[in-house]
Structure formats: C-alpha cells, structure tokens
Scaffold this motif. Structure first.
Motif, PDB file in Angstrom:
ATOM      1  N   LEU A   1      44.409 -82.105 -56.697  1.00 17.21           N
ATOM      2  CA  LEU A   1      44.264 -81.281 -57.904  1.00 17.21           C
ATOM      3  C   LEU A   1      43.823 -82.118 -59.098  1.00 17.21           C
ATOM      4  N   ILE A   2      44.484 -83.268 -59.289  1.00 18.75           N
ATOM      5  CA  ILE A   2      44.155 -84.112 -60.442  1.00 18.75           C
ATOM      6  C   ILE A   2      42.706 -84.584 -60.348  1.00 18.75           C
ATOM      7  N   VAL A   3      42.314 -85.013 -59.136  1.00 20.27           N
ATOM      8  CA  VAL A   3      40.947 -85.513 -58.965  1.00 20.27           C
ATOM      9  C   VAL A   3      39.942 -84.403 -59.279  1.00 20.27           C
ATOM     10  N   VAL A   4      40.186 -83.208 -58.747  1.00 22.34           N
ATOM     11  CA  VAL A   4      39.264 -82.099 -59.001  1.00 22.34           C
ATOM     12  C   VAL A   4      39.204 -81.784 -60.498  1.00 22.34           C
ATOM     13  N   LEU A   5      40.382 -81.776 -61.147  1.00 20.50           N
ATOM     14  CA  LEU A   5      40.406 -81.462 -62.580  1.00 20.50           C
ATOM     15  C   LEU A   5      39.602 -82.475 -63.383  1.00 20.50           C
ATOM     16  N   MET A   6      39.685 -83.754 -62.981  1.00 23.40           N
ATOM     17  CA  MET A   6      38.969 -84.777 -63.733  1.00 23.40           C
ATOM     18  C   MET A   6      37.466 -84.670 -63.503  1.00 23.40           C
ATOM     19  N   LEU A   7      37.074 -84.355 -62.269  1.00 20.49           N
ATOM     20  CA  LEU A   7      35.640 -84.337 -61.962  1.00 20.49           C
ATOM     21  C   LEU A   7      34.999 -83.001 -62.298  1.00 20.49           C
ATOM     22  N   ARG A   8      35.703 -81.934 -61.947  1.00 18.89           N
ATOM     23  CA  ARG A   8      35.164 -80.586 -62.230  1.00 18.89           C
ATOM     24  C   ARG A   8      36.269 -79.751 -62.845  1.00 18.89           C
ATOM     25  N   PRO A   9      36.415 -79.832 -64.179  1.00 19.38           N
ATOM     26  CA  PRO A   9      37.567 -79.181 -64.830  1.00 19.38           C
ATOM     27  C   PRO A   9      37.658 -77.683 -64.563  1.00 19.38           C
ATOM     28  N   TYR A  10      36.588 -77.050 -64.119  1.00 14.50           N
ATOM     29  CA  TYR A  10      36.677 -75.622 -63.863  1.00 14.50           C
ATOM     30  C   TYR A  10      36.715 -75.307 -62.373  1.00 14.50           C
ATOM     31  N   GLY A  11      37.095 -76.294 -61.564  1.00 12.43           N
ATOM     32  CA  GLY A  11      37.233 -76.044 -60.140  1.00 12.43           C
ATOM     33  C   GLY A  11      35.911 -76.162 -59.403  1.00 12.43           C
ATOM     34  N   LEU A  12      35.991 -76.092 -58.061  1.00 12.40           N
ATOM     35  CA  LEU A  12      34.791 -76.316 -57.258  1.00 12.40           C
ATOM     36  C   LEU A  12      33.767 -75.200 -57.455  1.00 12.40           C
ATOM     37  N   PHE A  13      34.251 -73.940 -57.557  1.00  8.30           N
ATOM     38  CA  PHE A  13      33.322 -72.822 -57.658  1.00  8.30           C
ATOM     39  C   PHE A  13      33.459 -72.046 -58.963  1.00  8.30           C
ATOM     40  N   GLY A  14      34.263 -72.566 -59.876  1.00  8.56           N
ATOM     41  CA  GLY A  14      34.526 -71.821 -61.117  1.00  8.56           C
ATOM     42  C   GLY A  14      33.350 -71.876 -62.071  1.00  8.56           C
ATOM     43  N   ARG A  15      33.326 -70.930 -62.997  1.00  9.63           N
ATOM     44  CA  ARG A  15      32.250 -70.881 -63.960  1.00  9.63           C
ATOM     45  C   ARG A  15      32.671 -71.607 -65.229  1.00  9.63           C
ATOM     46  N   HIS A  16      31.798 -72.422 -65.753  1.00 12.68           N
ATOM     47  CA  HIS A  16      32.085 -73.157 -66.979  1.00 12.68           C
ATOM     48  C   HIS A  16      31.641 -72.313 -68.152  1.00 12.68           C
ATOM     49  N   GLU A  17      32.568 -72.028 -69.060  1.00 17.67           N
ATOM     50  CA  GLU A  17      32.177 -71.240 -70.213  1.00 17.67           C
ATOM     51  C   GLU A  17      31.751 -72.157 -71.357  1.00 17.67           C
ATOM     52  N   ILE A  18      30.610 -71.815 -71.960  1.00 20.44           N
ATOM     53  CA  ILE A  18      30.099 -72.656 -73.043  1.00 20.44           C
ATOM     54  C   ILE A  18      30.914 -72.397 -74.298  1.00 20.44           C
ATOM     55  N   GLU A  19      31.289 -73.482 -74.958  1.00 16.46           N
ATOM     56  CA  GLU A  19      32.093 -73.320 -76.156  1.00 16.46           C
ATOM     57  C   GLU A  19      31.216 -73.083 -77.370  1.00 16.46           C
ATOM     58  N   ARG A  20      31.718 -72.254 -78.263  1.00 16.84           N
ATOM     59  CA  ARG A  20      30.955 -71.976 -79.475  1.00 16.84           C
ATOM     60  C   ARG A  20      31.791 -72.336 -80.682  1.00 16.84           C
ATOM     61  N   LEU A  21      31.060 -72.687 -81.738  1.00 21.00           N
ATOM     62  CA  LEU A  21      31.764 -73.085 -82.957  1.00 21.00           C
ATOM     63  C   LEU A  21      32.205 -71.841 -83.711  1.00 21.00           C
TER      64      LEU A  21
END
Lengths: 292, 346, 272
Positions: free
Chosen positions: A272-292
């Motif tokens: 879990l820790i390794v995955v979180l460090m490499l791909r914080p949104y999981g193997l197949f999760g979608r990364h949401e773009i942050e907005r200001l």
C-alpha cells in the motif's frame, strides 16, 4: 522448488482475493456514486455472515433461503444507513462522513455482540465438499465455490452497470453529479440504490467469507484488507477493485505461507505504501486536476 | 452580562484570557487541580490521570487534524513510540523521568516527520490510510524487536523524583497534570502566532496558503512533528502510569478513540480537545456505574458492558457529527453567549 | 520593453503554458512599469488567470521567463515569490473561512515574520513582541486605510461579498507588496462598491507607491484607473498601450465581438 505447492498457494490466494475483490466492488460502488469512503464495509460483511447464521442455525432455514435473507438484510441496512446517517451529512467534509462510517462500524460490531455473543461461530455447511483439483493442485471446495460465486456476481454487476438504466444513471452521477442532476437523473435515488446494492453485495460476501473462515465480532478487520485493496486499485475503479483484490489475496497467501501469518498485514500495507508513493491515486484510479 | 471590552492597548487584546470572568474561572480550575489529590479517592485520582493523558494526546491530534486538516489514524501508534522510548530509557539507563519524557517526545516527533513526508503528495483520506499503514509497520517492529521485548513487551520500574517513588496515582498526578497543562498551554500559544495561522491556512485552502508565502511541506511536517511529539509525551506519561508497555497497548481502535474525542469535543479548538478527551474517558466509567445499578434487576448487565460500550462509542461519533458537528466546545460557547446578554435577552 | 529598463517592475518574456494539448498561453510578453496600474483584459478563457497563476508560481510555464525587478523568478516556489513582495488576491476569494478578519490579514505577513516553532509554543518573549508589533502595524496601516475596523473580529464566513473582497485586499497589503496582483477586484460588485474599490486601488498606488497588475472585466473601471492595458485573446497578447489606444484597436474590438464577419476580417496577422 515445489511447483505444485506454489500453484496451490496461488489458487488459495486467488480464492481469498476474489472475496476481497467482491467486497472491494461494493466499496467502490459507494465511493463512485456518493464519494463516501465506507469504512463500515467490514462490519456489513460481518452482519451478513451473522444474519445467515441466525437464519440457518437458529431458525433452521435451509441455506438457499438463509442466503437471500442475509442479502436482503444487508440491503435493508444499506437503505436505512444511507437515509439516516449519510444523507444528513451531504455537503459536509469527506473526513466527517468517513468518521460517520467508522462510528457506524462500531455500532454494528457492538450490536452483533449483544445479539450473538462475542465467541467465534461456524456457519452450517451449505456447499458441496468433494475435493477439487485443478490439474494436480488441490483447492479447498469452499474456496473454489466462493471464487466462482464472487466472479459471477462481479461479472453480473459489471454488465448491469453497463446495460441497465440504473447502471447508466449511476455512471453518469459518478462522472458529474451536477450534470447528471440537470439531465433529469434522480441523483438521490442513485445514492440510495448504490448503498442498497453495495451493502447487499457486502452481506453476500460476508456469507462466503464466514463459510470459509467462520464468523466473529472481530470480522470487521476484513474491512482493513478491503481498504488496502481499493486504495491499491484506485478508489473509483471497479477494475481496480478486481485486480487489487486478486493481487492482495495472492500477496497475503504467499507472505502468510512463506513468512508467517504475522507478516500478512506488514506486507500488504507495505505494498500500500509503495503504491501510494508511486501512484497516489491507485493503479487504476483517476487523478483529479487541482484548481486554484 | 458583559457590557463591552475596554482595552487600551493591543497587548491586552492579544491575551489568551481577556475578561475578568475568564480569569476567575481559570484561577478556580487551577485551585481545583491543586486541591484535587488531597480530596479525591485513589479511584478518582486514577481517572484524573487517565483523563490528563488523553487530553495531552487528543490536543496533539487536534493540532494535526483539527487545525491543519491532516487526518491521522496513527495517534495511538505514535503514543507507543513515546511509551517504548521512555520504558527502554528507564529500564536500561535509569535517567530522570523528565529527560525520558522529553526523549520520548523528540523520538516520536522524528517518527512523525517520517510518516508525514508523503503528506505533500498524498491528501485527505489517502493520508489517513497511510497513517494506518505506519501503525501496522510500527506494531510489527515493536513485536519483533529484542530491545522492545517482543510480544511480551516491557515492564518498567516506577519513576523516582528526589527519592520519592512515583507508583501511586497521588504521586503520578503531580507528574502527569503539570506536564499536560504545559502542553495544552503550548498548543494554545501556538495558535496566537504565525505558525498556528499557517496551520489553519493549510487546512482551509492549502494552495492559496502557498501563494501567500507559506511553504506547505515545511508546515505540514511541522504540524506532524508537534502532533506526534505530543503523542510521544502522552505515551511516555502512559508508560509511567501503567508501567507495562506491550505491542497491544496501543491498538488502532485507540487512534479512532482520539479522533472521536476531538470530534465530540470540537475540532480546531483547544477547549474541544480537552472537553472531548475527558468526556470520552468518562463515558465507559459512567456505563460501568450504570451496569452496576441495573445488575440487581438484570444479572447479565456486566457481560453486556463491553459491546454496549462499543455501541455507545459509535453512536457518540455519529450523533455528534450529525447533530453537533462543532462539538462540546460549541455548546460551551452557546452557554457563554447566553450569559453575555443575560438577563436582557434570554 | 526589455527587463533591463530600471523602471520595469515585472517583465514577462515569451511565456508559453499548456495543459496536455491545450495551449493556455502562447509566447506572452509584456512589461509592468513601476508605480503604475497595468490591466490585463480579454474575453473569458483568454488565459488571464492562467497568466496570474504563472506569475504567482503555481503553474510552471513550458518556455519563457518572468523577471521581478530584474531578477528571474524561474525556479522559485510560490512562497519565495511572496517573500520577494509579490502579493495577490484571487478571482473567487481565497479567504480562510476558519479565521477572523484580523487573523486573515495577519496571515499575509507570514513570510516577513521570524517566530519559529519553539518561540510559538512559549509565546512570551520573541513571539509576543512580534505579534503585538504586527497587530499595531496592521491596525494603523491596513485596517484604518481600508475602513474595516468594525469587522476586525468577525469570522470571514459571515461577511457579505463586497467586504470579503476588501479583506482580501487588506491581506495582500499586509504582505508588504512591491507588486500587487489583483484578480478581478470588482467582479460581482455593484456600482457603489466598485467605486469604493477603485478608489482604494488608486490610493494604494499613490500612498503606498505599490505597482499594480490587475485582471478585470469591468471596462469602465479599467479605462478609468489604469495607466497601461494589455489585451489577451486565446492565450496571446493581441494589443497593448494606453487605455484610449487599446479601446480603438480593431483587433481588440474584434476579439470582444467574437468571430463575426467583422472579427474575421480584422484579426489579421499584423494586428497580432
């Protein structure tokens, strides 16, 4: 190297992993539709196991009736929980809602103990117990049937998500709540439905888990492994739950066999820790773009 | 009723306790804390010490979760680091207890910083889960390391202070209560300065905070460091109080307990951490008392105590989140506001 | 127009920024002169806020450079830029809801304070001296100036919109700005509030001697108070100059009218 033994460990891991995947699918369903992290999933699983036990052992109902009873009980709990605990928290911070589900888990664990006591119990046998061999490798029959059942449910569920009206409504809500609402999808119905279906699936998974390992009020700890599964797979990905579930099942089986049971959590949480460090949104999760 | 605040300089307006009434209440509370050991029975002193330890730890978690918005389910694991550090120092070196506590706090702060490093990339609930992972790893280390006594854990001698052996609640009270009070005061001070403001800014809008001149990683790690240092100190006090430290002394459910304490008390207020920790510590005692009362009529009441406690614990979390999300501190504020205008507006 | 000129506060040179395949800014260059008000205008989606975010350091441009008072900002993180004197307000108000007005304003000074963790825990001594000096300065310079004495202890969540914008300006002023970036300072305000804000902006320029770069849609206000106007469209600078010149520029008119027949004819390469 004993290949046969390795194959047996692998099969056992796949069997356990399929149940993780099933519970993971329930978890992801709720997250996708409502953005709620349901930490009580382990306790709902446990509740399913206990209701089955109550129906089959105490009321002497046959398994083919007790199983639907457990599933319906899960669905009812899902409906009630969504209406009474989750709906009022709409718009609150995700952390608060997450804590509500922790509280819910605590309530369910206590309630089960008040009703059925604190001692571990065994579910009555309801699956055929002729040994199963795949090639030369032995597989415990319960694990094999559990695997088949879990996979069938997941496939059926994936098809329903794609081809039924409710399934499409759910996907639309997951993609964009506001847009779904504006095209006339009854979003609150989708919320209820996702909790009902997810809790029903979890309760069913609980019966399978209980049939293999027995039931006890500490079964909720299963939820912790499910949490690892969905984080590794990606919180909003059904495929992630499936792959993550099987992966964690296999990892647990191998670390449990070759290092000892106490290493199981260490290894899975290290993954879990390794995955979180490499791909914080999981193997197949979608990364949401942050907005200001 | 309060008519107005008549302050003549900024220093008076920046003070922690600004009205006469507040100062009186504070003086009364302090006097009560000093007199308590001479009046209360060992049972009540035991509870007072336990409350104080939990207040110290909950205040630490409140800094991280309530004020900085970083959810942690690792507070109990951090406490175990402090407890083991203190136990090992006491057993092997026999150094003075204040030194040991300090070492426990600092060691835990370092562990906290290490756990906090992912916090720049990993946010919200993912971070909470990363702290569970850290708890699992720490549990494994403590139950496999010879220095920490494996699964048996460590039994340690009591603290000594100028020849006095601190093994009874009466003596321990004089160690635990002052340390806790200093910790709470420190936390209150923190939020009168730029450091505390930076924490709150990160909680409310981390990206804007960065544009306003707050280096995010640095302050997030600082928050982790302070919070886990508090946990370590609380864990050290716990070790002196119970004198047996095992890997099972600080289970995950304790981390949930501290999170529940700050939710029930009120996240992001110093008073909330105090009230919540005391409240949650006392609930099981009240239940035990209640079970004792109904035993004559319902003999199985004591057997049901454990599950009922679990249910009440969950119900309190859920109930406060739904009906009183600002916690006990908000109830307290409402009472105060009522008396500000009383008797002209009721 | 190069950064070498001593009267240039901020120079943007050849900045390009894209997200995936979408180009937000293409080869944007302009200069902000010291002591003046420069306005960036352009239709929605022209890249104005992206430009601000790039200047703040929140986005990294793929190419080009931004220099502040002759010194390149590339490689410095947002907090460092804040410390150099780049202060800003946000389009959709970024006040901290959990704090009072006073604490929000104090927060602006963060980068210029020295209190460390240990000072903060002890409070008495260094931290206290610094806090009280800060309080006095903010009261006298910022709160009096912006006329917000009456709300200083109010939680920001309870304030009406116009006042929130003013508190945000107060926080930016507490940052001891050398260059103030205002992202739509009067958006959503009524006429009276707009006039108040315009007066405050002019006062900041004149009394504080702060250089101002603002994005604004309210053309009346832009034309009234700015000294220099830069027009962005589709991420490119299509015109710049004094307000009156820009107003007459056919490319600008076309951009605002959209891609009508007139627009298409006017948006010729030499106009860009």
């Amino acid at each position: 190297m004993d290949w046969l033994f390795l194959a047996e460990v692998l099969l056992a891991g796949l069997g356990a992993g399929s149940l993780y995947a099933l519970a993971g699918v329930a978890f992801v369903l709720i997250y996708k539709a409502t953005r709620v992290i349901n930490l009580a999933i382990g306790e709902i699983l446990m509740l399913g196991g206990y209701v089955f036990f109550g129906a089959a052992a105490a009321w002497h109902l046959p398994a083919w009736i007790a199983l639907p009873v457990a599933i319906v009980a899960g669905a009812l709990v899902g409906a009630v929980v969504e209406r009474l605990l989750i709906r009022p928290m709409l718009g609150e911070s995700p952390i608060s809602v997450f804590m509500v589900t922790i509280g819910l888990g605590s309530i369910l664990a206590g309630a089960v103990q008040v009703i059925w006591g604190a001692d571990p119990l065994r579910l009555p046998e309801f699956m055929p117990n002729t040994p199963i061999f795949i090639g030369d490798a032995y597989l415990a029959p319960k694990v094999a049937y559990g695997f088949v059942a879990a996979m069938l449910i997941i496939v059926a569920f994936a098809l329903a998500l794609r081809f039924t009206r409710s399934g499409v409504a759910l996907q639309a809500t997951a993609a964009d709540q506001g847009a779904a609402y504006s095209v006339g999808i009854n979003v609150s119905r989708v919320f209820s439905l996702s909790w009902i279906v997810a809790c029903a699936i979890a309760a069913g998974a609980g019966v399978l888990v209980g049939a293999i390992g027995g039931i006890s009020p500490t079964m909720g700890i299963f939820g912790l492994s499910v949490l690892v599964v969905v984080i590794v797979g990606g919180l909003d990905s059904m495929l992630g739950a499936l792959v993550g579930g099987l992966l964690i099942g296999i990892v647990e089986a191998f670390s449990g066999t070759f290092l000892g049971g106490e290493y199981k959590f260490l290894i899975t949480f290290s993954v879990l820790i390794v995955v979180l460090m490499l791909r914080p949104y999981g193997l197949f999760g979608r990364h949401e773009i942050e907005r200001l | 009723m309060r008519i107005g605040t008549l302050k003549t300089d900024y220093a008076a307006d920046e003070a922690l306790f600004d009205t006469g009434l507040q100062k009186c209440l504070l003086a009364l509370a302090l006097a009560g804390a000093v007199l308590l050991p001479f009046l209360a029975s060992p049972y009540w002193l035991f509870l007072a010490c336990l409350c104080a330890i939990n207040v110290a730890s909950a205040t630490g978690l409140n800094i991280l979760t309530g004020y900085t918005g970083l959810v942690s389910l690792g507070q109990a694991a951090f406490m175990s680091v402090g407890a083991y550090t203190v136990a090992v120092l006491e057993i092997h070196l026999g150094t003075p207890f204040l030194l040991n506590l300090l070492a426990g706090g600092l060691t835990t702060a370092l562990v906290g910083i290490a756990v906090g490093i992912p916090s720049l990339r990993v946010k919200g609930l993912y971070l909470a889960i990363a702290t569970i992972a850290a708890s699992v790893v720490l549990h494994f280390i403590f139950s496999h390391w010879a220095l920490t006594g494996g699964v048996q854990g460590l039994s340690m001698p009591p603290a000594r202070f100028f020849g006095v052996t601190m093994d009874q609640p009466f003596q321990l009270y004089w160690m635990i209560m002052p340390v806790t009070m200093l910790m709470v005061l420190g936390a209150a001070n923190l939020f009168r300065t730029r450091v505390g403001r930076a924490f709150i800014a990160i909680r409310d809008r981390d990206i804007s905070a960065e544009v306003l001149g707050i280096p995010l990683l640095r302050y997030k790690l600082m928050s982790f460091a302070v919070s886990s240092c508090y946990a370590g100190l609380a864990g050290g006090l716990w070790a002196y109080f119970f004198r047996v430290v095992t890997p099972e002394s600080f289970p995950l459910v304790n981390s949930i307990f501290y999170l529940a304490a700050i939710i029930v008390g009120g996240m992001g207020t110093i008073l909330g951490g105090i009230l919540g920790a005391i409240f949650m510590t006392m609930v099981p005692e009240v239940l035990k008392f209640g079970a004792g009362l109904v035993t004559p009529f319902y003999p199985d009441a004591l057997a049901l105590l454990a599950p009922v406690r679990t249910i009440v614990f969950g119900a309190l979390i859920v109930g406060f989140l739904i009906f009183e999300p600002q916690g006990l501190a908000e109830i307290w504020r409402r009472i105060r506001r009522f008396f500000h205008l009383w008797p002209f507006k009721t | 127009m190069t950064g070498a000129a001593t009267d240039v506060a901020l120079s943007v040179e050849g900045v390009s920024l894209s997200f995936g395949g979408v180009k937000a800014l293409t080869d944007v260059s302009f200069a902000v002169r010291k002591g003046l008000i420069t306005a960036v205008i352009g239709p929605n989606g022209a890249g104005k806020t992206s430009l601000f975010n790039t200047i703040s350091g929140f986005y990294r441009p793929q190419s080009g450079d931004i220099a502040f008072e002759g010194r390149s900002l590339s490689g410095s993180a947002p907090p460092e830029r804040a410390k150099l004197g780049l202060a800003r307000t946000f389009q959709n108000i970024a006040l901290f809801r959990g704090m009072t007005v006073l604490d929000n304003i104090k927060l602006g000074r963060h980068a210029h304070m020295r209190t460390g963790l240990l000072d903060a825990l002890v409070y008495h001594g260094r931290a206290r001296r610094e806090e009280i000096a800060l309080r006095a300065e903010i009261e006298e310079r910022v709160i009096d100036f912006l006329e917000i004495q009456h709300i200083r202890n109010a939680p920001v969540a309870t304030l009406p919109y116009g006042l929130r914008k003013r508190v945000e300006l107060a926080r930016a002023l507490a940052m001891r700005p050398r260059l103030l970036l205002l992202d739509e300072p009067v958006a959503g305000m009524n006429r009276e509030e707009t006039e108040d804000m315009a007066r405050f902006i002019l006062d900041v320029k004149e009394e504080w001697g702060v250089t101002i770069l603002m994005v604004e849609h309210d053309m009346g206000m832009v034309m009234d108070i700015s000294d220099h106007v830069v027009v962005l469209n589709f991420g490119q600078v299509i015109a710049e100059g004094a307000p009156a010149e820009v107003q007459m520029n056919p490319a600008v008119i076309a951009a605002y009218l959209g891609a009508g027949e007139l627009g298409r004819r006017l948006r010729s390469p030499e106009a860009a």
